[in-house]
Design a protein around this motif. Structure first.
Motif, PDB file in Angstrom:
ATOM      1  N   MET B   1     101.366  78.959  29.799  1.00  0.00           N
ATOM      2  CA  MET B   1     100.353  77.991  29.373  1.00  0.00           C
ATOM      3  C   MET B   1      99.035  78.296  30.073  1.00  0.00           C
ATOM      4  O   MET B   1      99.016  78.777  31.195  1.00  0.00           O
ATOM      5  N   ASP B   2      97.963  77.987  29.404  1.00  0.00           N
ATOM      6  CA  ASP B   2      96.651  78.308  29.950  1.00  0.00           C
ATOM      7  C   ASP B   2      95.605  77.434  29.250  1.00  0.00           C
ATOM      8  O   ASP B   2      95.597  77.332  28.028  1.00  0.00           O
ATOM      9  N   LEU B   3      94.752  76.785  30.049  1.00  0.00           N
ATOM     10  CA  LEU B   3      93.764  75.867  29.474  1.00  0.00           C
ATOM     11  C   LEU B   3      92.463  76.546  29.075  1.00  0.00           C
ATOM     12  O   LEU B   3      91.638  75.936  28.423  1.00  0.00           O
ATOM     13  N   GLU B   4      92.261  77.780  29.526  1.00  0.00           N
ATOM     14  CA  GLU B   4      90.954  78.402  29.315  1.00  0.00           C
ATOM     15  C   GLU B   4      91.001  79.359  28.127  1.00  0.00           C
ATOM     16  O   GLU B   4      92.019  79.976  27.853  1.00  0.00           O
ATOM     17  N   PHE B   5      89.855  79.506  27.467  1.00  0.00           N
ATOM     18  CA  PHE B   5      89.739  80.534  26.441  1.00  0.00           C
ATOM     19  C   PHE B   5      89.694  81.902  27.115  1.00  0.00           C
ATOM     20  O   PHE B   5      89.212  82.033  28.248  1.00  0.00           O
ATOM     21  N   ARG B 301      95.412  71.811  20.981  1.00  0.00           N
ATOM     22  CA  ARG B 301      96.839  72.108  20.779  1.00  0.00           C
ATOM     23  C   ARG B 301      97.112  72.416  19.312  1.00  0.00           C
ATOM     24  O   ARG B 301      97.824  73.357  18.978  1.00  0.00           O
ATOM     25  N   MET B 304      95.785  75.808  18.334  1.00  0.00           N
ATOM     26  CA  MET B 304      96.617  76.941  18.729  1.00  0.00           C
ATOM     27  C   MET B 304      97.887  77.005  17.878  1.00  0.00           C
ATOM     28  O   MET B 304      98.426  78.086  17.649  1.00  0.00           O
TER      29      MET B 304
END
Lengths: 377, 398
Positions: B1-5, B301, B304
């Motif tokens: 998981m990763d919150l950044e572009f 979310r 993606m």
């Protein structure tokens, strides 16, 4: 940008889900909550064997080397199953405090015991006058020879009765509401001068009031830096909030699907009650509340490793507000939509509702975190 | 998981920002951020700039003039436009009828209409709602009767946004009363420059005139302007509603408006201190920001999931519902922020270039009208009640 679990994380999730499904039916859980200790040592052993107690710990201590996401996966499972074993107190609170602040000796001695299931932990931070302020500490630790003497009281310490070691915040300097002067200590669960008043909590778990009357500890009982324990406590509180958010998401998931199922089978006025628009709209709002809670749980979890402590804390507070709001709606309305059945002890609904109610209080409720968030510039 | 572009997307974001910095005309930006009225020419000017760059219709297939961007890039583009204070591209041609035409239209329709949308030659409007067909759109009564190689259309459309500037209208009409009411609807492209078309403005509660009633009396539409098959219009209308998901939540614009709110609050006094320092106000803003963040990451979310190949479904209902509720909340707080000075009604102050002294604080005049105007957001595009119906049916299976 990625919201998917890795293959290993997915495997972990599958194994937790299987355990919850097969080993954790409500009647079994209710028997455990009524037992002496309030949970099952056998379950605890299973959790250790499956590697869950070290899911977020480095391999050098016997863990599987995961981090925040693994903790989230575990806690969501704990929520889904309404698990009563002291996973949160030991693996989230205690293990993180040790991992972040422990000396090499402390970590090498204690963390492998956590992973193997031989040592349970508890974190005694709250005091009655402090409400949700982590820095408000009246309990004192005064120099006593080479070590310290602890005096004071801690309240609502989750799973203190089963803990081999209790991590305690106490004042080594400053006034009772100063940010500086707080130190953490590792105290034996059966230390002389420590007395407990144990009780069940409204959600079926266990907690204690602790009284410290000249409890003597050595200098090696200090966890982290003397007088500078607060940043550590705040960091672990943010981790705790992310964990509780995941647990709440697990609880809400079950409530949403159980309630939705009920609406399709319960018939009144000649049709399933889910056909009534007033109920459909409430369910739509509950669905949205669950989706938003999950999003904020992810944000809080992934911000835990942010080097900027303010970003981390802001995300945790935002998530706690969202979780509180969503959980209240989903919990209360799940009871409401089940009608009289929702009021019965026999059904799972009320038990999830009660756990969600407790989660809102833990580490600060909605109001507290809204204020905290608003104070950030 | 990763919150950044990823770096690649962040570089793209910088490109878009750079383009907007250099090319968005200052007067247009100011109108948008201050909530002043935009003229037809403002939209056309901005859309011509986008068109020249090749960025007017990012979501279209490349062969028809699209950019070939991924869903993530389209998302970033929309958010950056909102942040920068660019006007929304008028969606009727670019996002609504264009995709219907390249998906269901004839070759002749594609060859003629799509380039005209790209060049901003046509101004489209949407002929859906009728006085008797709002949320129950399929009960529409505007009739099209076949007469040789043309249809003769009679009926009334309403709430037609920007019809006063439009020369073309895509229109749902009844061509059959057989079977279910959804099964007798056709999708026509109507030339509005003919005598039988009468556009009557409807004044809204904010004092604005952006919506209209369109009466059609013996309006002629050549059968070559029927899209797809006769009586299949409902399918195309539904496709149109679900086609483009990005931008539904309006996150970028809402973020910009929250900044505007804080700026105003930093200048307004309350209880002897600046409003921005008032704990109660801060709490309300905090709540709003958390709501906005929850929506933003829900939007991401879903984005993606789309990238992973899961087609957009009823999630867009959630985004519309929460996005509009938040927009309304922002407009409410903005109005409240100026206290008494939300009350004076000064329509001239909504025009760019009005240079008399403001009554009360600078920028206060548009706040109450904007608050009144934003009430439309939970009504248009399928009311929020309809969106809840969709979630209950499509997601929850109730």
């Amino acid at each position: 940008m990625d919201f998917d679990l890795s293959e290993e994380q997915q495997l972990l999730k599958d194994s937790v889900d299987r355990f919850v499904r097969e080993e954790y039916p409500l009647d079994k859980r209710q028997k455990l909550t009524a037992s002496d200790e309030g949970f099952s040592r056998d379950n605890w052993k299973t959790m250790a064997e499956l590697g869950w107690l070290g899911a977020s710990l480095p391999e050098e201590y016997g863990g599987i080397g995961g981090g925040a996401v693994e903790a989230m996966v575990m806690m969501e499972g704990v929520g889904r199953g309404l698990v009563v074993e002291p996973y949160f107190a030991t693996a989230v609170l205690g293990a993180n405090l040790l991992l972040q602040a422990g000396s090499d000796a402390q970590k090498q001695e204690l963390l492998p015991q956590v992973v193997s299931g031989d040592l349970m932990l508890a974190f005694a931070y709250a005091e009655r006058q402090a409400r949700y302020d982590l820095f408000d500490v009246e309990m004192t630790a005064t120099k006593d020879g080479d070590g310290y003497a602890l005096n004071g009281a801690k309240g609502v310490v989750c799973h203190a009765a089963s803990a081999g070691r209790i991590i305690v915040s106490a004042r080594t300097g400053g006034g009772s509401r100063d940010r500086d002067g707080i130190t953490l200590f590792l105290v034996d669960g059966n230390a002389a001068g420590l007395s407990r008043r144990d009780y069940p909590t409204v959600d079926g778990l266990r907690a204690s009031e602790l009284a410290f009357d000249n409890v003597r500890v050595g200098a090696d009982a200090v966890l982290g830096a003397v007088d500078n324990g607060l940043p550590l406590i705040e960091h672990v509180a943010d981790q705790a909030i992310a964990g509780l958010a995941a647990e709440a998401v697990g609880c809400m998931d079950v409530l949403l699907s159980s309630t939705n199922e009920y609406l399709k089978t319960r018939s009144q006025f000649g049709q399933p009650i889910g056909k009534f628009q007033v109920i459909q709209h409430r369910m739509a709002d509950m669905f949205i509340a669950c989706e938003e809670a999950r999003s904020m749980c992810y944000v809080a979890t992934m911000r835990l490793d942010d080097p900027d402590a303010e970003q981390r804390s802001k995300a945790a507070s935002a998530a706690k507000v969202q979780i509180g709001k969503s959980a209240r709606l989903v919990g209360q309305q799940s009871v409401q939509l089940h009608g009289g059945m929702g009021m019965t002890d026999e059904l799972n609904i009320g038990h999830y509702f009660k756990r969600l109610t407790v989660i809102d209080t833990m580490f600060g409720d909605q109001n507290h975190h809204l204020k905290r968030y608003a104070a950030f510039r | 998981m990763d919150l950044e572009f990823s770096d690649e997307y962040r570089a793209f974001q910088q490109d878009v920002r750079g383009f907007l910095d250099e090319n968005l005309p200052e007067d247009i930006r100011e109108k948008v951020t201050r909530g002043l009225r935009l003229e037809r020419d403002d939209y056309v000017r901005w859309q011509n700039i986008l068109s020249a760059k090749g960025w007017l219709v990012p979501g279209w297939p490349v062969e028809h003039g699209g950019t070939g961007w991924s869903a993530v890039e389209r998302y970033i583009f929309d958010e950056e436009n909102g942040r920068a204070g660019a006007p929304n591209v008028v969606p009727f041609g670019t996002r609504f009828v264009g995709p219907v035409i390249y998906t269901y239209g004839s070759e002749a329709q594609k060859n003629y209409y799509l380039p005209r949308i790209l060049n901003n030659d046509d101004w489209w409007c949407q002929g859906y709602s009728e006085p008797g067909a709002g949320s129950d759109l399929a009960s529409l009564q505007t009739r099209a009767v076949r007469d040789g190689d043309r249809y003769i259309v009679n009926g009334t459309k309403t709430w037609t946004t920007m019809a006063q500037w439009a020369n073309m209208m895509f229109c749902l009409v009844r061509t059959s009363n057989e079977g279910k009411k959804q099964e007798g609807i056709s999708f026509l492209l109507v030339d509005m420059n003919q005598p039988g078309v009468d556009v009557k403005p409807i004044m809204t509660i904010d004092g604005g005139q952006e919506i209209n009633m369109v009466h059609m009396t013996d309006v002629e539409v050549p059968i070559s302007d029927l899209v797809g098959e006769e009586n299949m219009g409902w399918t195309y209308a539904k496709f149109l509603l679900q086609h483009e998901r990005t931008g539904t939540a309006g996150i970028g614009n809402s973020k910009a408006q929250v900044q505007r709110l804080k700026k105003i609050a930093a200048q307004e006094k309350s209880g002897g201190i600046y409003l921005i320092d008032d704990p109660d106000f801060r709490r309300q803003v905090a709540e709003l920001e958390i709501d906005l963040q929850a929506l933003e990451y829900t939007d991401l979310r879903y984005l993606m999931q789309t990238v992973a190949g899961k087609p957009p479904g009823a999630e867009s209902s959630l985004l519309k519902l929460r996005g509009t509720e938040i927009q309304q909340r922002i407009s409410e707080l903005l109005m409240q922020a100026v206290g008494y000075y939300a009350i004076p009604f000064v329509p001239e102050a909504l025009e760019y270039g009005w240079n008399e002294d403001p009554i009360g604080p600078e920028g206060a005049a548009p706040l109450a009208p904007a608050y009144f105007n934003r009430r439309k957001t939970t009504i248009y595009g399928g009311t929020n009640e309809i969106q809840r119906n969709i979630i209950a049916k499509m997601v929850l299976g109730l």
